[in-house]
Design an enzyme around this catalytic site. Structure first.
Site, PDB file in Angstrom:
ATOM      1  N   GLY A  70      53.798  24.309  37.278  1.00  0.00           N
ATOM      2  CA  GLY A  70      54.321  25.249  38.260  1.00  0.00           C
ATOM      3  C   GLY A  70      53.266  25.875  39.159  1.00  0.00           C
ATOM      4  O   GLY A  70      53.542  26.818  39.888  1.00  0.00           O
ATOM      5  N   SER A 117      53.123  19.886  37.839  1.00  0.00           N
ATOM      6  CA  SER A 117      53.058  19.731  39.294  1.00  0.00           C
ATOM      7  C   SER A 117      53.096  18.269  39.752  1.00  0.00           C
ATOM      8  O   SER A 117      52.397  17.899  40.702  1.00  0.00           O
ATOM      9  CB  SER A 117      51.834  20.456  39.860  1.00  0.00           C
ATOM     10  OG  SER A 117      51.933  21.848  39.611  1.00  0.00           O
ATOM     11  N   ASN A 127      62.958  18.377  34.287  1.00  0.00           N
ATOM     12  CA  ASN A 127      63.175  19.593  33.508  1.00  0.00           C
ATOM     13  C   ASN A 127      63.652  20.664  34.482  1.00  0.00           C
ATOM     14  O   ASN A 127      62.854  21.200  35.243  1.00  0.00           O
ATOM     15  CB  ASN A 127      61.851  19.992  32.831  1.00  0.00           C
ATOM     16  CG  ASN A 127      61.933  21.335  32.136  1.00  0.00           C
ATOM     17  OD1 ASN A 127      63.016  21.921  32.012  1.00  0.00           O
ATOM     18  ND2 ASN A 127      60.787  21.835  31.684  1.00  0.00           N
ATOM     19  N   GLU A 184      56.292  26.671  27.832  1.00  0.00           N
ATOM     20  CA  GLU A 184      56.957  27.959  28.094  1.00  0.00           C
ATOM     21  C   GLU A 184      57.598  28.499  26.816  1.00  0.00           C
ATOM     22  O   GLU A 184      57.654  29.712  26.612  1.00  0.00           O
ATOM     23  CB  GLU A 184      57.971  27.798  29.238  1.00  0.00           C
ATOM     24  CG  GLU A 184      57.249  27.687  30.582  1.00  0.00           C
ATOM     25  CD  GLU A 184      57.982  26.874  31.643  1.00  0.00           C
ATOM     26  OE1 GLU A 184      59.187  26.607  31.504  1.00  0.00           O
ATOM     27  OE2 GLU A 184      57.316  26.495  32.629  1.00  0.00           O
ATOM     28  N   LYS A 208      64.702  23.544  33.892  1.00  0.00           N
ATOM     29  CA  LYS A 208      64.389  24.915  33.451  1.00  0.00           C
ATOM     30  C   LYS A 208      65.614  25.823  33.611  1.00  0.00           C
ATOM     31  O   LYS A 208      66.740  25.369  33.431  1.00  0.00           O
ATOM     32  CB  LYS A 208      63.162  25.442  34.202  1.00  0.00           C
ATOM     33  CG  LYS A 208      61.988  24.473  34.059  1.00  0.00           C
ATOM     34  CD  LYS A 208      60.654  25.066  34.394  1.00  0.00           C
ATOM     35  CE  LYS A 208      59.591  23.986  34.198  1.00  0.00           C
ATOM     36  NZ  LYS A 208      58.229  24.482  34.362  1.00  0.00           N
ATOM     37  N   GLU A 241      51.235  18.005  29.038  1.00  0.00           N
ATOM     38  CA  GLU A 241      51.404  18.949  30.144  1.00  0.00           C
ATOM     39  C   GLU A 241      50.340  20.032  30.052  1.00  0.00           C
ATOM     40  O   GLU A 241      50.529  21.021  29.318  1.00  0.00           O
ATOM     41  CB  GLU A 241      52.793  19.595  30.068  1.00  0.00           C
ATOM     42  CG  GLU A 241      53.939  18.619  30.230  1.00  0.00           C
ATOM     43  CD  GLU A 241      55.195  19.328  30.714  1.00  0.00           C
ATOM     44  OE1 GLU A 241      55.734  18.920  31.743  1.00  0.00           O
ATOM     45  OE2 GLU A 241      55.622  20.305  30.078  1.00  0.00           O
ATOM     46  N   HIS A 258      58.012  22.790  24.609  1.00  0.00           N
ATOM     47  CA  HIS A 258      57.489  23.027  25.958  1.00  0.00           C
ATOM     48  C   HIS A 258      56.559  24.240  25.942  1.00  0.00           C
ATOM     49  O   HIS A 258      56.798  25.202  25.196  1.00  0.00           O
ATOM     50  CB  HIS A 258      58.654  23.259  26.933  1.00  0.00           C
ATOM     51  CG  HIS A 258      58.220  23.260  28.364  1.00  0.00           C
ATOM     52  ND1 HIS A 258      57.678  24.366  28.960  1.00  0.00           N
ATOM     53  CD2 HIS A 258      58.206  22.267  29.297  1.00  0.00           C
ATOM     54  CE1 HIS A 258      57.359  24.074  30.214  1.00  0.00           C
ATOM     55  NE2 HIS A 258      57.665  22.807  30.444  1.00  0.00           N
TER      56      HIS A 258
HETATM   57  P1  PGA Z   1      56.304  21.608  37.201  1.00  0.00           P
HETATM   58  O1  PGA Z   1      56.835  21.764  35.678  1.00  0.00           O
HETATM   59  O2  PGA Z   1      56.551  20.170  37.575  1.00  0.00           O
HETATM   60  O3  PGA Z   1      57.126  22.562  37.993  1.00  0.00           O
HETATM   61  O4  PGA Z   1      54.858  21.923  37.173  1.00  0.00           O
HETATM   62  C1  PGA Z   1      56.637  20.769  34.723  1.00  0.00           C
HETATM   63  C2  PGA Z   1      57.209  21.180  33.388  1.00  0.00           C
HETATM   64  O5  PGA Z   1      57.137  22.389  33.055  1.00  0.00           O
HETATM   65  O6  PGA Z   1      57.737  20.353  32.628  1.00  0.00           O
END
Ligand code: PGA
Length: 251
Positions: free
Chosen positions: A173, A213, A9, A97, A11, A167, A95
């Protein structure tokens, strides 16, 4: 045996040129791992250049979002029909976010899942609890409700092709990965719940990714868990070497 699926991803990072270059560098690494589905999900303005760079490659293209209509007066949005025309085969849906910053609710996530299926895009449906919810011991309630909402009026046949990404929001993150045991516990719950709705055969066929992560140094222990069939990777998917190491996970 479920075929593992590792998705990046990206982003809101990279320019169209940088994305195309990353895709070109990753394509042979993905091709060398023929037993795993590997997907990259760039931001919308990168889809065309990355899609072109991946023409004919086994590395697949996915989007990060869609609007659940084929077309219409929806300023600023992109339809599944458009994503498919750009070469997308997958789409991340719901997601955290998007749930957090764009107030996406389970019913909207469900509409997006249906729209993706209508256009033969494989949904990667994201679910997961916040730190506060985990501390209040609400993880299973939250994840269960998100799962039920996303799969409303989805048949077993359709469900079998859907990817679910667990997740935990507190792991995204932050560098605080869920332990393999914490992740497995929720994955087992998700599969159990899917089994109650769709029957064991369908639930056993469905692929469940862990996200939050995921890094080269923790992917192996996560992938060693019986109900973890893949990873949805944010930060570590933006560099060739780290994503290549992740898709070369060892069980
Ligand atoms: P990250 O993000 O690996 O940077 O924690 C995962 C995601 O948001 O899909």
């Amino acid at each position: 045996m479920r075929r593992p699926i590792i998705a990046g991803n990206w982003k809101m990072y990279l320019t169209p040129e940088e994305g195309a270059a990353l895709a070109v560098a990753l394509a042979p690494r993905a091709a060398a791992r023929a037993d795993v589905d590997v997907v990259v999900c760039p931001a919308m303005p990168l889809l065309e250049s990355v899609g072109r760079a991946l023409a004919g490659a086994s590395l697949k293209l996915g989007a990060q979002n869609l609007y659940p209509m084929a077309e219409g007066a929806f300023t600023g949005e992109a339809s599944p029909k458009m994503l498919v025309a750009l070469g997308c085969e997958y789409c991340i849906i719901g997601h955290s976010e998007r749930r957090q910053y764009f107030a996406e609710k389970n019913a909207f996530v469900n509409a997006k899942v249906k729209a993706a299926l209508e256009f033969d895009l494989t949904p990667i449906v994201c679910i997961g609890e916040t730190l506060e919810e985990r501390e209040k011991k609400l993880t299973f309630d939250v994840v269960g409700a998100q799962l039920e909402g996303a799969f409303e009026q989805i048949s077993a046949e359709q469900a079998a092709g859907i990817v679910v990404a667990y997740e935990p929001v507190w792991a995204i993150g932050t560098g605080h990965t869920a332990t393999p045991e914490q992740a497995q516990e929720v994955h087992a719950f998700i599969r159990l719940k899917l089994g109650r709705k769709y029957g064991d055969k369908t639930a056993q066929a469905m692929r469940l990714q862990y996200g939050g992560s995921v890094k080269p140094d923790n992917v192996d222990s996560l992938m060693a868990q019986p109900d973890i069939d893949g990873a949805l990777v944010g930060g570590a998917s933006l560099k060739v070497d780290s994503f290549a190491r992740i898709l070369n996970f060892k069980r």
